[in-house]
Motif scaffolding. Structure first.
Motif, PDB file in Angstrom:
ATOM      1  N   GLU A  92     -11.097  -0.140 -10.245  1.00 14.43           N
ATOM      2  CA  GLU A  92      -9.738  -0.384 -10.711  1.00 14.43           C
ATOM      3  C   GLU A  92      -8.857   0.836 -10.638  1.00 14.43           C
ATOM      4  O   GLU A  92      -7.665   0.754 -10.840  1.00 14.43           O
ATOM      5  N   ILE A 127     -15.957  -6.809  -5.633  1.00 14.79           N
ATOM      6  CA  ILE A 127     -14.580  -6.294  -5.596  1.00 14.79           C
ATOM      7  C   ILE A 127     -14.379  -5.430  -4.360  1.00 14.79           C
ATOM      8  O   ILE A 127     -13.387  -5.551  -3.641  1.00 14.79           O
ATOM      9  N   ARG A 128     -15.355  -4.586  -4.074  1.00 12.28           N
ATOM     10  CA  ARG A 128     -15.260  -3.709  -2.896  1.00 12.28           C
ATOM     11  C   ARG A 128     -15.159  -4.525  -1.608  1.00 12.28           C
ATOM     12  O   ARG A 128     -14.410  -4.194  -0.702  1.00 12.28           O
ATOM     13  N   LEU A 129     -15.972  -5.597  -1.535  1.00 11.24           N
ATOM     14  CA  LEU A 129     -15.976  -6.416  -0.319  1.00 11.24           C
ATOM     15  C   LEU A 129     -14.640  -7.135  -0.152  1.00 11.24           C
ATOM     16  O   LEU A 129     -14.133  -7.262   0.966  1.00 11.24           O
ATOM     17  N   PHE A 144      -9.003  -7.105   2.458  1.00 13.77           N
ATOM     18  CA  PHE A 144      -7.576  -6.796   2.422  1.00 13.77           C
ATOM     19  C   PHE A 144      -7.286  -5.477   3.136  1.00 13.77           C
ATOM     20  O   PHE A 144      -6.253  -4.869   2.896  1.00 13.77           O
ATOM     21  N   TYR A 160     -16.460  -1.673 -14.205  1.00 13.20           N
ATOM     22  CA  TYR A 160     -15.658  -1.916 -13.018  1.00 13.20           C
ATOM     23  C   TYR A 160     -14.654  -0.793 -12.793  1.00 13.20           C
ATOM     24  O   TYR A 160     -13.838  -0.870 -11.899  1.00 13.20           O
ATOM     25  N   ASP A 206      -2.185 -10.336 -11.036  1.00 16.33           N
ATOM     26  CA  ASP A 206      -3.149  -9.242 -11.090  1.00 16.33           C
ATOM     27  C   ASP A 206      -2.454  -7.889 -11.154  1.00 16.33           C
ATOM     28  O   ASP A 206      -2.702  -7.020 -10.333  1.00 16.33           O
ATOM     29  N   ALA A 234       0.785  -1.233   0.000  1.00 15.09           N
ATOM     30  CA  ALA A 234       0.000   0.000   0.000  1.00 15.09           C
ATOM     31  C   ALA A 234       0.815   1.282   0.000  1.00 15.09           C
ATOM     32  O   ALA A 234       0.442   2.242   0.647  1.00 15.09           O
ATOM     33  N   SER A 248     -13.905  -0.941   7.457  1.00 23.48           N
ATOM     34  CA  SER A 248     -13.714  -2.377   7.295  1.00 23.48           C
ATOM     35  C   SER A 248     -13.550  -3.039   8.656  1.00 23.48           C
ATOM     36  O   SER A 248     -13.824  -4.206   8.834  1.00 23.48           O
ATOM     37  N   GLY A 275      -8.244  -2.626   2.632  1.00 26.52           N
ATOM     38  CA  GLY A 275      -8.015  -1.496   1.742  1.00 26.52           C
ATOM     39  C   GLY A 275      -6.602  -1.426   1.188  1.00 26.52           C
ATOM     40  O   GLY A 275      -6.229  -0.460   0.548  1.00 26.52           O
ATOM     41  N   LEU A 276      -5.793  -2.450   1.450  1.00 28.13           N
ATOM     42  CA  LEU A 276      -4.404  -2.418   0.972  1.00 28.13           C
ATOM     43  C   LEU A 276      -4.326  -2.760  -0.507  1.00 28.13           C
ATOM     44  O   LEU A 276      -3.371  -2.433  -1.179  1.00 28.13           O
ATOM     45  N   TYR A 277      -5.320  -3.461  -1.005  1.00 30.44           N
ATOM     46  CA  TYR A 277      -5.258  -3.958  -2.372  1.00 30.44           C
ATOM     47  C   TYR A 277      -6.666  -4.043  -2.939  1.00 30.44           C
ATOM     48  O   TYR A 277      -7.571  -4.520  -2.277  1.00 30.44           O
ATOM     49  N   VAL A 278      -6.837  -3.545  -4.143  1.00 33.26           N
ATOM     50  CA  VAL A 278      -8.129  -3.641  -4.821  1.00 33.26           C
ATOM     51  C   VAL A 278      -8.018  -4.696  -5.917  1.00 33.26           C
ATOM     52  O   VAL A 278      -7.331  -4.480  -6.905  1.00 33.26           O
ATOM     53  N   PRO A 279      -8.671  -5.856  -5.756  1.00 37.18           N
ATOM     54  CA  PRO A 279      -8.596  -6.868  -6.816  1.00 37.18           C
ATOM     55  C   PRO A 279      -9.210  -6.301  -8.095  1.00 37.18           C
ATOM     56  O   PRO A 279     -10.158  -5.527  -8.034  1.00 37.18           O
ATOM     57  N   SER A 280      -8.681  -6.682  -9.241  1.00 36.69           N
ATOM     58  CA  SER A 280      -9.236  -6.158 -10.482  1.00 36.69           C
ATOM     59  C   SER A 280     -10.330  -7.088 -10.977  1.00 36.69           C
ATOM     60  O   SER A 280     -10.453  -8.221 -10.523  1.00 36.69           O
ATOM     61  N   ALA A 281     -11.110  -6.569 -11.913  1.00 37.52           N
ATOM     62  CA  ALA A 281     -12.183  -7.376 -12.499  1.00 37.52           C
ATOM     63  C   ALA A 281     -11.630  -8.672 -13.077  1.00 37.52           C
ATOM     64  O   ALA A 281     -12.285  -9.702 -13.073  1.00 37.52           O
ATOM     65  N   GLU A 301     -11.865  -5.995  -1.264  1.00 37.28           N
ATOM     66  CA  GLU A 301     -10.912  -4.948  -0.891  1.00 37.28           C
ATOM     67  C   GLU A 301     -10.944  -4.720   0.626  1.00 37.28           C
ATOM     68  O   GLU A 301      -9.910  -4.587   1.269  1.00 37.28           O
ATOM     69  N   ASP A 302     -12.143  -4.731   1.186  1.00 30.74           N
ATOM     70  CA  ASP A 302     -12.267  -4.569   2.634  1.00 30.74           C
ATOM     71  C   ASP A 302     -11.560  -5.698   3.361  1.00 30.74           C
ATOM     72  O   ASP A 302     -10.935  -5.501   4.387  1.00 30.74           O
ATOM     73  N   GLY A 310      -0.362  -4.422  -3.608  1.00 35.68           N
ATOM     74  CA  GLY A 310      -1.070  -3.158  -3.795  1.00 35.68           C
ATOM     75  C   GLY A 310      -0.185  -1.923  -3.809  1.00 35.68           C
ATOM     76  O   GLY A 310      -0.409  -0.989  -3.060  1.00 35.68           O
TER      77      GLY A 310
END
Lengths: 321, 212
Positions: free
Chosen positions: A284, B29-31, B36, A280, A168, A114, A300, B38-44, B33-34, A132
């Motif tokens: 992204e 995707i948002r869920l 993680f 999306y 990814d 991050a 969270s 918020g450290l990483y946003v998985p892509s589609a 991300e939570d 990330g």
């Protein structure tokens, strides 16, 4: 200038802004996480030599005190030869996501997550884990693997002996080089102007890109086989399975993969209609916005995903064409 | 946090999220991300292929409304979820990472990334192996031998063109009619137009004079 001498496991909070982080350790573990709030340092274990933590002018520096004399004539390497136990430490640092990090570790594992403004990580023997990241990231290991998940921006990974796995990744520039070891890259690159260079001497290269990529592709191996899922790529030269090239889509980006001994494979990932239309897109976007990151970290911890605020934000995204 | 991305756990986790209610891919995707922090946003690209596979296996279905797909769990999906309840409990009870405990968080990040990296590697290697087995180096078009196209007598070719156009029309009609919100009056009017055209075509081909 504020200086702390850390000689036992402890936590430190740094109550001043940090824009740069500079850590040099000899052996152990080094973890760096981008997080909002004041910068924090957690030393969970430490050998007999104390660590010096100093903060001046927005630069947070963690390193060992320079000894009065180097052991024998070896210079800093002597630290490693004579004092691996003495200089063993496990250090975790939280800095603002927009801080630039420069990390060095001789032996052990480094975990970096991050950070948005760039990081440079050098480990001589051990592993590097990236999660990330954005901005310009350079990760170099002499002996050991590099694993990266969800890294965007500009990524350079290099190892002499070890494996590179990039999962990814939305990096628009990627350079991955290894001398002995395979490269696996699952790329979710934006379908334009990406620059991807994968190179290994001994090991196979497996890369996957979106089926709608706009890439100018060149795959080459000396003593393996090349293969691809794309019909647009043609064999170059008389040995049909050694060299393959061509243009995918508009060909605005570039992908080069070269192995001396090992197979090279290019795979295509199917793209959902929805993904193609950018539904999306909101998910992204690389997030430079730290306020938002903080808010998300706070919710969270408590609530689940059903909170009305997020639903609202989602509806808002939905309004976009 | 047991690595959510490894050993097929992402699939289980997606099923669990869908069991709580139908969701759009973006929300999933948002869920994640939570999860993680918020450290990483998985892509589609990580979510969609899995949803697609799960759909092919009948575990989820989707409905498209307003150009957005909403995924929903099926009974088969619930059955699989019930079967793997133990694993799911482990997955859920392990969410205790926080940004407060940095060393613990880093351990979890390392596990998660390693699990995910291994999964990706396995998946890609397997796909590459399959691709290599069936792959033939393609021949560039300028080296391809052209098959001579047999030429037809002009009347036969005109007939073929007409047939092809009629087939295209049938396809167009099918697509238009199945679109939502078509007025029944419009359909009735279109029906009359088709009848008129059919009579006219038959007359022209059979070479009869106009009826009026």
């Amino acid at each position: 200038m504020t200086t702390w001498l850390v000689d036992k496991p402890q936590r430190l909070a740094v109550d001043r802004p940090v824009r740069r982080l500079d850590v040099r350790l000899i052996s152990g573990k080094l973890n760096v996480v981008g997080a909002d709030g004041p910068p924090r340092i957690e030393v969970t274990s430490i050998g007999t030599r104390p660590l010096v933590v100093s903060c001046e002018d927005g630069a947070l520096v963690i390193r060992y005190e320079r000894p009065r004399f180097w052991p024998v004539w070896t210079g800093p390497l002597g630290w490693f030869l004579v004092g691996r136990k003495r200089y063993r430490a496990e250090v975790s640092v939280a800095v603002p996501p927009e801080a630039v990090a420069e990390l060095e570790l001789i032996s052990g594992s480094a975990v970096v997550s991050a950070l948005r403004a760039g990081a440079s990580i050098t480990v001589s023997s051990g592993r590097i884990t990236l999660l990330g990241l954005a901005g310009q990231t350079v990760a170099k290991v002499v002996s050991g693997p590099v694993e990266a998940l969800g890294v965007g921006g500009d990524l350079e990974v290099e190892t002499v002996s070890g494996e590179l796995i990039i999962a990814d990744s939305s990096a628009s520039r990627l350079r991955a080089r290894t001398t002995s070891g395979p490269i696996t890259a699952d790329l979710n690159n934006p379908p334009y102007h990406s620059r991807i260079d994968l190179e290994t001497v001994s090991g196979q290269i497996t890369a996957r890109v979106r089926e709608d990529s706009d890439l100018d592709v060149e795959l080459h191996t000396v003593s393996g086989r090349v293969s691809s899922d794309f019909e647009e790529l043609w064999a170059r030269g008389s040995h049909g399975d050694k060299r393959l090239g061509g243009r995918l889509g508009a060909g605005t980006g570039r992908l080069r993969a070269q192995a001396t001994s090992g197979h090279v494979s290019l795979l295509a990932r199917q793209v959902d209609d929805e993904e193609r239309q950018g539904a999306y897109a909101g998910a992204e976007e690389p997030r430079g916005d730290t306020a938002e990151t903080g808010a998300r970290q706070r919710d969270s911890s408590g609530k689940d995903g059903d909170d009305p605020e997020r639903e609202g934000a989602h509806e808002g995204e939905g309004g976009r064409p | 946090m047991t690595a959510v991305f490894s050993h097929g756990r992402l699939r289980l986790y997606l099923l669990k999220l869908l069991a709580e209610g139908p969701r759009h891919g973006y929300e999933l995707i948002r869920l994640l991300e939570d999860r993680f922090l918020g450290l990483y946003v998985p892509s589609a690209g990580t979510i969609y292929p899995r949803l697609q596979r799960m759909e092919a296996e009948g575990l989820v279905t989707h409905t498209a409304a307003g150009g957005r797909k909403t995924y929903e769990i099926t009974d088969a999906g619930r059955a699989e979820l019930a079967e793997r309840a133990g694993e799911l409990a482990a997955l859920e009870s392990d969410i205790h990472a926080s940004v407060q405990d940095l060393a613990g968080l880093a351990m979890e990040i390392q596990d998660e990334v390693r699990g995910s990296a291994r999964d990706v590697k396995r998946e890609l290697r397997e796909a590459a192996r399959n691709a290599r087995q069936r792959w033939q180096p393609p021949v560039p078009p300028w080296q391809q031998r052209r098959e001579p196209v047999p030429s037809l007598p002009p009347e036969a070719e005109a007939g073929l063109r007409l047939e092809r156009r009629a087939a295209e029309l049938a396809g167009d009609v099918r697509r238009l009619v199945r679109r939502q919100g078509v007025m029944p009056e419009a359909l009735r009017a279109a029906m009359e137009a088709v009848e008129v055209a059919a009579v006219e075509i038959r007359r022209l081909i059979e070479g009869r004079p106009p009826s009026r």
